[in-house]
Design an enzyme around this catalytic site. Structure first.
Site, PDB file in Angstrom:
ATOM      1  N   GLY A 165      18.796  25.403 -33.345  1.00 18.54           N
ATOM      2  CA  GLY A 165      17.939  25.221 -32.264  1.00 18.54           C
ATOM      3  C   GLY A 165      16.453  24.702 -32.566  1.00 18.54           C
ATOM      4  N   GLY A 166      16.425  24.091 -33.624  1.00 17.70           N
ATOM      5  CA  GLY A 166      15.032  23.534 -33.704  1.00 17.70           C
ATOM      6  C   GLY A 166      14.240  22.837 -32.564  1.00 17.70           C
ATOM      7  N   LYS A 167      14.998  22.001 -31.863  1.00 18.87           N
ATOM      8  CA  LYS A 167      14.450  21.335 -30.803  1.00 18.87           C
ATOM      9  C   LYS A 167      14.199  22.138 -29.547  1.00 18.87           C
ATOM     10  CE  LYS A 167      15.198  16.688 -32.696  1.00 18.87           C
ATOM     11  NZ  LYS A 167      15.965  17.498 -33.704  1.00 18.87           N
ATOM     12  N   ASP A 214      34.082  23.867 -28.103  1.00 15.41           N
ATOM     13  CA  ASP A 214      35.516  23.521 -28.844  1.00 15.41           C
ATOM     14  C   ASP A 214      35.325  22.112 -28.939  1.00 15.41           C
ATOM     15  OD1 ASP A 214      37.879  23.898 -30.085  1.00 15.41           O
ATOM     16  OD2 ASP A 214      38.811  24.511 -28.136  1.00 15.41           O
ATOM     17  N   CYS A 244      23.563  19.530 -28.802  1.00 12.89           N
ATOM     18  CA  CYS A 244      23.888  19.719 -30.131  1.00 12.89           C
ATOM     19  C   CYS A 244      22.780  20.420 -30.524  1.00 12.89           C
ATOM     20  CB  CYS A 244      23.999  18.103 -30.842  1.00 12.89           C
ATOM     21  SG  CYS A 244      25.109  16.804 -30.014  1.00 12.89           S
ATOM     22  N   ASP A 277      20.984  15.425 -29.361  1.00 11.73           N
ATOM     23  CA  ASP A 277      20.494  15.393 -30.705  1.00 11.73           C
ATOM     24  C   ASP A 277      21.735  15.056 -31.794  1.00 11.73           C
ATOM     25  OD1 ASP A 277      18.835  15.197 -32.850  1.00 11.73           O
ATOM     26  OD2 ASP A 277      18.368  17.585 -32.964  1.00 11.73           O
ATOM     27  N   GLY A 317      22.169  23.102 -32.443  1.00 15.96           N
ATOM     28  CA  GLY A 317      22.389  23.450 -33.957  1.00 15.96           C
ATOM     29  C   GLY A 317      21.995  24.809 -33.934  1.00 15.96           C
ATOM     30  N   CYS A 363      18.494  11.145 -36.340  1.00 20.24           N
ATOM     31  CA  CYS A 363      17.746  11.135 -37.675  1.00 20.24           C
ATOM     32  C   CYS A 363      18.203  10.215 -38.353  1.00 20.24           C
ATOM     33  CB  CYS A 363      17.564  12.579 -38.322  1.00 20.24           C
ATOM     34  SG  CYS A 363      19.185  13.468 -38.716  1.00 20.24           S
TER      35      CYS A 363
HETATM   36  C1  LIG Z   1      21.321  16.631 -35.582  1.00 17.80           C
HETATM   37  S1  LIG Z   1      22.110  18.303 -35.624  1.00 17.80           S
HETATM   38  C2  LIG Z   1      21.036  19.262 -34.358  1.00 17.80           C
HETATM   39  C3  LIG Z   1      19.924  19.350 -34.936  1.00 17.80           C
HETATM   40  C4  LIG Z   1      19.155  20.213 -33.630  1.00 17.80           C
HETATM   41  N1  LIG Z   1      19.077  19.853 -32.483  1.00 17.80           N
HETATM   42  C5  LIG Z   1      17.701  20.714 -34.204  1.00 17.80           C
HETATM   43  O1  LIG Z   1      16.815  20.343 -33.662  1.00 17.80           O
HETATM   44  O2  LIG Z   1      17.579  21.741 -35.263  1.00 17.80           O
HETATM   45  C6  LIG Z   1      23.607  17.555 -34.818  1.00 17.80           C
HETATM   46  C7  LIG Z   1      24.645  19.031 -34.384  1.00 17.80           C
HETATM   47  O3  LIG Z   1      25.829  18.486 -33.575  1.00 17.80           O
HETATM   48  C8  LIG Z   1      26.722  19.284 -33.500  1.00 17.80           C
HETATM   49  N2  LIG Z   1      27.631  18.637 -33.233  1.00 17.80           N
HETATM   50  C9  LIG Z   1      28.583  17.965 -33.752  1.00 17.80           C
HETATM   51  N3  LIG Z   1      29.859  17.564 -33.146  1.00 17.80           N
HETATM   52  C10 LIG Z   1      29.423  18.210 -31.797  1.00 17.80           C
HETATM   53  C11 LIG Z   1      30.116  18.151 -30.437  1.00 17.80           C
HETATM   54  N4  LIG Z   1      31.365  17.567 -30.441  1.00 17.80           N
HETATM   55  N5  LIG Z   1      29.582  18.823 -29.589  1.00 17.80           N
HETATM   56  C12 LIG Z   1      28.385  19.445 -29.840  1.00 17.80           C
HETATM   57  N6  LIG Z   1      27.832  19.478 -30.790  1.00 17.80           N
HETATM   58  C13 LIG Z   1      28.266  18.815 -31.888  1.00 17.80           C
HETATM   59  C14 LIG Z   1      26.416  19.710 -35.224  1.00 17.80           C
HETATM   60  O4  LIG Z   1      27.193  20.956 -35.309  1.00 17.80           O
HETATM   61  C15 LIG Z   1      24.980  19.765 -35.568  1.00 17.80           C
HETATM   62  O5  LIG Z   1      24.525  21.167 -35.449  1.00 17.80           O
END
Ligand SMILES: C[S@@+](CC[C@H](N)C(=O)[O-])C[C@H]1O[C@@H](n2cnc3c(N)ncnc32)[C@H](O)[C@@H]1O
Length: 394
Positions: free
Chosen positions: A213-215, A261, A209, A282, A211, A335
């Site tokens: 790319g923060g982590k 997807d 997950c 994450d 996003g 978080c």
């Molecule tokens: C907490 S954020 C991630 C933050 C990111 N890792 C960072 O450090 O900036 C959660 C992410 O999970 C993604 N997400 C939601 N459902 C998902 C899925 N089924 N598979 C993968 N990613 C998913 C969201 O789009 C979102 O970007």
């Protein structure tokens, strides 16, 4: 704008914030920006003052206020100097009537307070969720110049080697150092989690997950070896911001992105099944740990939404187990400070997968053990609130 007109503007914005929060609409910062797009007469001082009023009012209201005016009247209860601005002037709010009631004071709606309490948060911990968040940055470990960079503002050194805290509102994104990839904005807690994760990220890491790319970036920048990180997400817009950031940070060679997807995530990752040394989950969550930045999120959440987040977290953890190689590790992060989205998810995963176990708890400069993981909170650690657990397969 007159001071009274600023209060009226804040009331109008709060009306939209409240309806947006309840109906799943735009977040407060976007509503504030949109409001001023059509009101060019407002100068930067007006915007700042109105924004401050809006956020201060959100912070002092517990239950969802009925109206923006009721929310602003709650702020008047906390700061009596505002009451004279309800003066009935042309652009100002009407005088407060004797029978008008302010919104209820509090940190969050009652049902959420009860859930936070049962997750082990006391009053001081909860109150700190409504503080203002600091501005933390991470210096890019790949840049030698980080040792000599001279900050044009006052800087606080934090407990991690590349973490610094700057005065809130510092426009770092306009600095050359930011454009050149020397600096990234990242909360101290998120930096710690990336550092812990980086220790497990050897040859092949999947940031499931990712996003924007923060982590991913923090892991890639801190690494001294040349492993590969596959960064995936279901959100095209967020994921599309990752590679430009990786290029700026000088780590694009070790990172690739894959758009997933929803419901068919494994299709885009099928070649990596059973191969990853480390999968970071994450996971999407309620974000109770980030209320300092988005205080209106407390009004967005419902018990139903919370259940849905927990189900998604279980689903993503199971997916991660399929992607991990034997003896590989999953990093589970949210978080959130609700046990439903942290400790309980890990316990449920370990029950579903008896061949997995939590990695032993290690002491870090910040954070405390919570269940089978680590908890960070604004009150105790000065970070956003996080839960993180490392799970190893045998
Ligand atoms: C907490 S954020 C991630 C933050 C990111 N890792 C960072 O450090 O900036 C959660 C992410 O999970 C993604 N997400 C939601 N459902 C998902 C899925 N089924 N598979 C993968 N990613 C998913 C969201 O789009 C979102 O970007």
């Amino acid at each position: 704008m007159t001071p009274a007109a600023r209060v009226q503007a804040a009331i109008e914005i709060l009306d939209e914030v409240i309806s947006g929060a309840v109906a799943g609409g735009a977040p407060a910062d976007r509503i504030v920006s949109a409001y001023f797009k059509t009101r060019r007469y407002a100068g930067s001082k007006d915007r700042r003052a109105v924004r401050e009023l809006v956020y201060s009012a959100i912070r002092v209201c517990g239950e969802v206020p009925k109206t923006g005016r009721a929310a602003m009247m709650r702020l008047v209860e906390e700061d009596a100097s505002l009451s004279v601005l309800f003066d009935g002037s042309t652009h100002g709010p009407a005088v407060i009537e004797a029978d008008e009631r302010p919104a209820r004071a509090g940190v969050a709606p009652d049902w959420l307070i009860a859930r936070l309490q049962s997750s082990g948060l006391d009053d001081a911990e909860m109150a700190a969720l409504m503080d203002r968040a600091p501005l933390d940055i991470r210096l890019n470990a790949k840049h030698a110049q980080r040792h000599t960079f001279e900050f044009p503002v006052e800087v606080e050194w934090l407990t991690l080697p590349n973490a610094r805290r700057l005065p809130s509102g510092t426009p770092v994104e306009q600095w050359d150092a930011y454009k050149d990839g020397l600096i990234e904005v990242q909360d101290l807690g998120s930096q710690l989690i990336s550092l812990i994760s980086g220790a497990y990220a050897t040859f092949l890491t999947i940031d499931l997950c990712a996003g924007a790319g923060g982590k991913t970036l923090a892991m890639a920048c801190e690494r001294t070896h040349s492993g590969r990180i596959v960064a995936s997400d279901t959100d095209r817009r967020r994921l599309s911001r990752l590679m430009p950031r990786a290029k700026r940070a000088g780590v694009a060679d070790s990172v690739e992105t894959r758009l997933l997807d929803p419901g068919k995530e494994l299709e885009a990752l099928s070649d990596l099944k059973g191969q990853a040394d480390f999968v970071l989950v994450d996971a999407p969550c309620s974000g109770t740990g980030t209320w300092r930045r988005k205080p209106e999120a407390k009004w967005r959440l419902t018990p139903d939404r919370l259940d849905r987040f927990a189900k998604t977290q279980d689903y993503l953890l199971d997916l991660a187990a399929e992607l991990t190689r034997p003896n590989g590790v999953i990093g589970f992060v949210t978080c959130s400070l609700l046990d439903e989205e942290g400790k309980d998810r890990v316990e449920a995963f370990l029950k579903r997968h008896p061949e997995w176990k939590a990695e032993p708890y290690l002491q870090f400069p910040i954070g405390r053990q919570h269940g089978q993981g680590l908890r960070l909170t604004p009150y105790h650690d000065g970070t956003d609130g996080f839960f993180v657990a490392m799970l190893g397969s045998s």
